[in-house]
Design a protein around this motif. Structure first.
Motif, PDB file in Angstrom:
ATOM      1  N   ALA A 183       0.872  -1.219  -0.074  1.00  0.00           N
ATOM      2  CA  ALA A 183       0.033  -0.043  -0.048  1.00  0.00           C
ATOM      3  C   ALA A 183       0.964   1.294   0.040  1.00  0.00           C
ATOM      4  CB  ALA A 183      -0.732   0.029   1.152  1.00  0.00           C
ATOM      5  N   VAL A 184       0.353   2.380  -0.441  1.00  0.00           N
ATOM      6  CA  VAL A 184       0.974   3.679  -0.445  1.00  0.00           C
ATOM      7  C   VAL A 184       0.023   4.544   0.346  1.00  0.00           C
ATOM      8  CG1 VAL A 184       1.833   5.632  -1.893  1.00  0.00           C
ATOM      9  CG2 VAL A 184       2.074   3.337  -2.792  1.00  0.00           C
ATOM     10  N   ALA A 185       0.575   5.248   1.303  1.00  0.00           N
ATOM     11  CA  ALA A 185      -0.160   6.268   2.016  1.00  0.00           C
ATOM     12  C   ALA A 185       0.281   7.561   1.717  1.00  0.00           C
ATOM     13  CB  ALA A 185       0.093   6.059   3.508  1.00  0.00           C
ATOM     14  N   PRO A 186      -0.403   8.277   0.636  1.00  0.00           N
ATOM     15  CA  PRO A 186       0.068   9.582   0.346  1.00  0.00           C
ATOM     16  C   PRO A 186      -0.273  10.678   1.719  1.00  0.00           C
ATOM     17  CG  PRO A 186      -1.137   8.935  -1.345  1.00  0.00           C
ATOM     18  CD  PRO A 186      -1.408   7.968  -0.368  1.00  0.00           C
ATOM     19  N   GLY A 187       0.236  11.568   1.769  1.00  0.00           N
ATOM     20  CA  GLY A 187       0.003  12.721   2.680  1.00  0.00           C
ATOM     21  C   GLY A 187      -0.904  13.602   1.873  1.00  0.00           C
ATOM     22  N   PHE A 188      -0.731  15.085   1.865  1.00  0.00           N
ATOM     23  CA  PHE A 188      -1.392  15.944   1.079  1.00  0.00           C
ATOM     24  C   PHE A 188      -0.985  16.169  -0.307  1.00  0.00           C
ATOM     25  CE2 PHE A 188      -2.492  17.418   5.578  1.00  0.00           C
ATOM     26  CZ  PHE A 188      -3.783  17.193   5.532  1.00  0.00           C
ATOM     27  N   ILE A 189      -1.651  15.690  -1.402  1.00  0.00           N
ATOM     28  CA  ILE A 189      -0.957  15.848  -2.604  1.00  0.00           C
ATOM     29  C   ILE A 189      -1.852  16.719  -3.340  1.00  0.00           C
ATOM     30  CG2 ILE A 189      -0.487  14.382  -4.772  1.00  0.00           C
ATOM     31  CD1 ILE A 189       0.828  13.687  -1.932  1.00  0.00           C
ATOM     32  N   GLU A 190      -1.366  17.529  -4.411  1.00  0.00           N
ATOM     33  CA  GLU A 190      -2.133  18.645  -5.174  1.00  0.00           C
ATOM     34  C   GLU A 190      -2.999  18.011  -5.933  1.00  0.00           C
ATOM     35  OE1 GLU A 190       0.944  21.231  -6.600  1.00  0.00           O
ATOM     36  OE2 GLU A 190       1.499  22.178  -4.611  1.00  0.00           O
ATOM     37  N   THR A 191      -4.045  17.899  -5.888  1.00  0.00           N
ATOM     38  CA  THR A 191      -5.031  17.266  -6.971  1.00  0.00           C
ATOM     39  C   THR A 191      -6.395  17.852  -6.874  1.00  0.00           C
ATOM     40  OG1 THR A 191      -5.935  15.369  -5.675  1.00  0.00           O
ATOM     41  CG2 THR A 191      -3.987  14.846  -7.040  1.00  0.00           C
ATOM     42  N   ASP A 192      -7.242  17.550  -7.487  1.00  0.00           N
ATOM     43  CA  ASP A 192      -8.612  18.082  -7.289  1.00  0.00           C
ATOM     44  C   ASP A 192      -9.141  17.771  -5.874  1.00  0.00           C
ATOM     45  OD1 ASP A 192      -8.645  18.973  -9.847  1.00  0.00           O
ATOM     46  OD2 ASP A 192     -10.074  16.961 -10.683  1.00  0.00           O
ATOM     47  N   MET A 193      -8.825  16.624  -5.612  1.00  0.00           N
ATOM     48  CA  MET A 193      -9.268  15.963  -4.313  1.00  0.00           C
ATOM     49  C   MET A 193      -8.750  17.181  -3.005  1.00  0.00           C
ATOM     50  SD  MET A 193      -9.086  12.434  -2.339  1.00  0.00           S
ATOM     51  CE  MET A 193     -10.004  11.333  -3.403  1.00  0.00           C
ATOM     52  N   THR A 194      -7.527  17.797  -3.032  1.00  0.00           N
ATOM     53  CA  THR A 194      -7.591  18.693  -1.746  1.00  0.00           C
ATOM     54  C   THR A 194      -7.388  20.086  -2.342  1.00  0.00           C
ATOM     55  OG1 THR A 194      -5.071  18.188  -2.807  1.00  0.00           O
ATOM     56  CG2 THR A 194      -5.844  16.837  -1.006  1.00  0.00           C
ATOM     57  N   SER A 195      -7.800  20.487  -3.482  1.00  0.00           N
ATOM     58  CA  SER A 195      -7.874  21.807  -3.918  1.00  0.00           C
ATOM     59  C   SER A 195      -8.573  22.648  -2.781  1.00  0.00           C
ATOM     60  CB  SER A 195      -8.423  22.059  -5.023  1.00  0.00           C
ATOM     61  OG  SER A 195      -9.862  21.623  -5.260  1.00  0.00           O
ATOM     62  N   PHE A 215       2.892  20.747   0.056  1.00  0.00           N
ATOM     63  CA  PHE A 215       2.110  19.837  -0.605  1.00  0.00           C
ATOM     64  C   PHE A 215       2.708  18.893  -1.514  1.00  0.00           C
ATOM     65  CE2 PHE A 215      -2.174  20.836   0.997  1.00  0.00           C
ATOM     66  CZ  PHE A 215      -2.080  21.689   1.506  1.00  0.00           C
ATOM     67  N   GLY A 216       2.394  17.576  -1.424  1.00  0.00           N
ATOM     68  CA  GLY A 216       2.977  16.773  -2.538  1.00  0.00           C
ATOM     69  C   GLY A 216       2.695  16.904  -3.943  1.00  0.00           C
ATOM     70  N   THR A 217       3.510  16.237  -4.896  1.00  0.00           N
ATOM     71  CA  THR A 217       2.783  16.364  -6.273  1.00  0.00           C
ATOM     72  C   THR A 217       2.366  15.078  -6.824  1.00  0.00           C
ATOM     73  OG1 THR A 217       4.813  15.651  -7.268  1.00  0.00           O
ATOM     74  CG2 THR A 217       4.448  18.121  -7.040  1.00  0.00           C
ATOM     75  N   PRO A 218       1.523  14.688  -7.768  1.00  0.00           N
ATOM     76  CA  PRO A 218       1.049  13.520  -8.113  1.00  0.00           C
ATOM     77  C   PRO A 218       2.558  12.602  -8.553  1.00  0.00           C
ATOM     78  CG  PRO A 218      -0.618  14.941  -8.867  1.00  0.00           C
ATOM     79  CD  PRO A 218       0.560  15.586  -8.271  1.00  0.00           C
ATOM     80  N   GLU A 219       3.332  13.401  -9.019  1.00  0.00           N
ATOM     81  CA  GLU A 219       4.591  12.572  -9.401  1.00  0.00           C
ATOM     82  C   GLU A 219       5.218  12.012  -8.285  1.00  0.00           C
ATOM     83  OE1 GLU A 219       7.578  14.703 -11.910  1.00  0.00           O
ATOM     84  OE2 GLU A 219       8.262  12.796 -12.693  1.00  0.00           O
ATOM     85  N   ASP A 220       5.353  12.484  -7.146  1.00  0.00           N
ATOM     86  CA  ASP A 220       6.006  11.932  -5.888  1.00  0.00           C
ATOM     87  C   ASP A 220       5.166  10.624  -5.625  1.00  0.00           C
ATOM     88  OD1 ASP A 220       7.571  14.409  -5.296  1.00  0.00           O
ATOM     89  OD2 ASP A 220       5.806  15.333  -4.259  1.00  0.00           O
ATOM     90  N   ILE A 221       4.170  10.645  -5.928  1.00  0.00           N
ATOM     91  CA  ILE A 221       3.386   9.223  -5.415  1.00  0.00           C
ATOM     92  C   ILE A 221       3.566   8.194  -6.539  1.00  0.00           C
ATOM     93  CG2 ILE A 221       1.234   8.436  -4.891  1.00  0.00           C
ATOM     94  CD1 ILE A 221       2.320  10.216  -2.967  1.00  0.00           C
ATOM     95  N   ALA A 222       3.597   8.846  -7.709  1.00  0.00           N
ATOM     96  CA  ALA A 222       3.943   7.831  -8.872  1.00  0.00           C
ATOM     97  C   ALA A 222       5.288   7.319  -8.790  1.00  0.00           C
ATOM     98  CB  ALA A 222       3.806   8.750 -10.459  1.00  0.00           C
ATOM     99  N   ASN A 223       6.149   8.061  -8.270  1.00  0.00           N
ATOM    100  CA  ASN A 223       7.535   7.466  -8.215  1.00  0.00           C
ATOM    101  C   ASN A 223       7.774   6.464  -7.246  1.00  0.00           C
ATOM    102  OD1 ASN A 223       9.031   9.005  -9.799  1.00  0.00           O
ATOM    103  ND2 ASN A 223       9.124  10.703  -8.468  1.00  0.00           N
ATOM    104  N   VAL A 224       6.787   6.524  -6.075  1.00  0.00           N
ATOM    105  CA  VAL A 224       6.891   5.344  -5.007  1.00  0.00           C
ATOM    106  C   VAL A 224       6.063   4.025  -5.772  1.00  0.00           C
ATOM    107  CG1 VAL A 224       5.750   4.598  -2.745  1.00  0.00           C
ATOM    108  CG2 VAL A 224       6.636   6.871  -3.308  1.00  0.00           C
ATOM    109  N   CYS A 225       5.090   4.231  -6.596  1.00  0.00           N
ATOM    110  CA  CYS A 225       4.280   3.242  -7.161  1.00  0.00           C
ATOM    111  C   CYS A 225       5.417   2.516  -8.107  1.00  0.00           C
ATOM    112  CB  CYS A 225       3.018   3.764  -7.803  1.00  0.00           C
ATOM    113  SG  CYS A 225       1.919   4.399  -6.673  1.00  0.00           S
ATOM    114  N   LEU A 226       6.279   3.273  -8.924  1.00  0.00           N
ATOM    115  CA  LEU A 226       7.119   2.715  -9.771  1.00  0.00           C
ATOM    116  C   LEU A 226       7.851   2.019  -9.109  1.00  0.00           C
ATOM    117  CD1 LEU A 226       8.754   2.593 -12.503  1.00  0.00           C
ATOM    118  CD2 LEU A 226       9.817   4.635 -11.985  1.00  0.00           C
ATOM    119  N   PHE A 227       8.437   2.259  -7.924  1.00  0.00           N
ATOM    120  CA  PHE A 227       9.300   1.215  -7.240  1.00  0.00           C
ATOM    121  C   PHE A 227       8.618  -0.018  -6.963  1.00  0.00           C
ATOM    122  CE2 PHE A 227      10.302   0.185  -2.719  1.00  0.00           C
ATOM    123  CZ  PHE A 227      11.738  -0.487  -2.881  1.00  0.00           C
TER     124      PHE A 227
END
Ligand code: NAP
Length: 249
Positions: A183-195, A215-227
Motif C-alpha cells: 500500500a501507499v499512504a500519500p499525505g496532502f497531494i495537489e489534486t482536485d481532491m485537496t484543492s 504539499f506533494g505532487t502526483p509525481e511524488d506518489i507515482a515514483n513510489v508506485c514505480l518502485f
C-alpha cells in the motif's frame, strides 16, 4: 533498460490526479497501460493519446471500480486486449467529508464502496491471471488519514485503514505465489481532491505540519508506485509506504 519494459499495468481512476501521474510514469518506463475512469470521458481520451504517444499500448475503460460485475468485465476485456496483467494499482477513491453527527448511511456506504470494496473487487479479479503467471505486483492507494485519522473524515479514514489490513492479508495469502501486495499512504497531494485545502485560508497551517514544508505532487506518489511495481522492490510485500513529506512518522 526501462524498469517496466513489456509489463502490463491496470490502474483504476486515472483520468486525473494521482492515477494519471502513475499511468504516465509507468508508460514512460515501458509498460502497456489499461486504465479506468468513471465520468471524465474527454480527460480519459486525452490520457490515452498521451500514453500512446509514449510508444506503448494504452486503453481507457469506463468502469466503476465499486461495482463487482463491472470489474469482472473489465479484467476479462483487459486480458483479451493485453494478454496478461503484471501490475494492478487500485487507486480510484473519493472523499465525502462530514462530522459523524451529520454523516448519513448513504455517504458512509459510498466511500466504503468506492475506496475499499473496489480494492476487493479488483484484487479478486487480477489474482487468478497473476497466479497462473506466477508473478504480480498489487499496489493499493491508502492514505496517511488511514493511519492518523482526521476529524470529519471517519468514513475516509476507516476505508483507508481497511486497505492496509487487506494489503497485509493478501501479501500473506499470495507471497508463496510470487505475488506482492503493498500500500501507499500519500499525505496532502495537489489534486482536485485537496484543492479546497491548498487554496483555502488554512493552507499555511497544513504546510506547517509537514517537515518538507510543501504539499506533494502526483509525481511524488507515482515514483513510489514505480518502485513497488518494478523488480526494484522484489523483496518488499505487505508494506505501507508513507509518502507525505514527513507528516506522518
Ligand atoms: P482525484 O483527483 O479526485 O481523482 C480521482 C480519480 O478516481 C478520477 O480519475 C476519477 O474518475 C476516479 N474515480 C472516482 N470514483 C471512481 C470509481 N467508482 N471507479 C473508477 N474510477 C473512479 O483523486 P486523487 O487525489 O488523484 O486521489 C487518488 C487516490 O489517492 C484516491 O484513492 C485518494 O483517496 C488517494 N489519496 C489522495 C490524496 C491527496 O491528497 N490527493 C492523499 C491520500 C490518498 P473521473 O475523473 O472519471 O471521475
Amino acid at each position: 533498460m526501462k524498469l517496466l519494459e513489456n509489463k502490463v499495468a491496470v490502474v483504476t481512476g486515472a483520468s486525473r490526479g494521482i492515477g494519471e501521474a502513475i499511468a504516465l510514469k509507468f508508460a514512460e518506463q515501458g509498460a502497456n497501460v489499461a486504465f479506468t475512469y468513471l465520468s471524465s470521458d474527454e480527460k480519459a481520451k486525452a490520457l490515452e493519446a498521451k500514453l500512446t504517444a509514449l510508444g506503448v499500448k494504452a486503453k481507457a475503460y469506463k468502469s466503476n471500480a465499486a461495482v463487482y460485475e463491472e470489474t469482472e468485465t473489465l479484467i476479462a476485456d483487459v486480458l483479451k486486449e493485453f494478454g496478461k496483467i503484471d501490475i494492478c494499482v487500485n487507486n480510484a477513491g473519493i472523499s465525502k467529508d462530514n462530522l459523524l453527527l451529520r454523516l448519513s448511511p448513504d455517504q458512509w456506504d459510498e466511500v466504503m464502496d468506492v475506496n475499499l470494496k473496489s480494492v476487493y473487487n479488483m484484487t479478486k479479479q487480477v489474482i487468478r491471471p497473476m497466479m497462473k503467471a506466477k508473478t504480480g505486483s498489487i499496489i493499493n492507494m491508502s492514505s496517511v488519514i488511514g493511519i492518523m485519522g482526521n476529524a470529519g473524515q471517519s468514513s475516509y479514514a476507516a476505508s483507508k485503514a481497511g486497505i492496509i489490513g487487506f494489503t497485509k492479508s493478501i501479501a500473506q495469502e499470495l507471497g508463496s505465489r510470487n505475488i506482492r501486495c503493498n500500500a501507499v499512504a500519500p499525505g496532502f497531494i495537489e489534486t482536485d481532491m485537496t484543492s479546497y485545502l491548498k487554496d483555502g485560508e488554512g493552507a499555511s497551517a497544513y504546510i506547517q505540519q509537514i517537515p518538507l514544508a510543501r504539499f506533494g505532487t502526483p509525481e511524488d506518489i507515482a515514483n513510489v508506485c514505480l518502485f513497488l511495481a518494478s523488480d526494484m522492490s522484489s523483496y518488499v510485500t505487505g508494506q505501507t509506504i508513507s509518502a507525505c513529506g514527513g507528516l506522518c512518522m
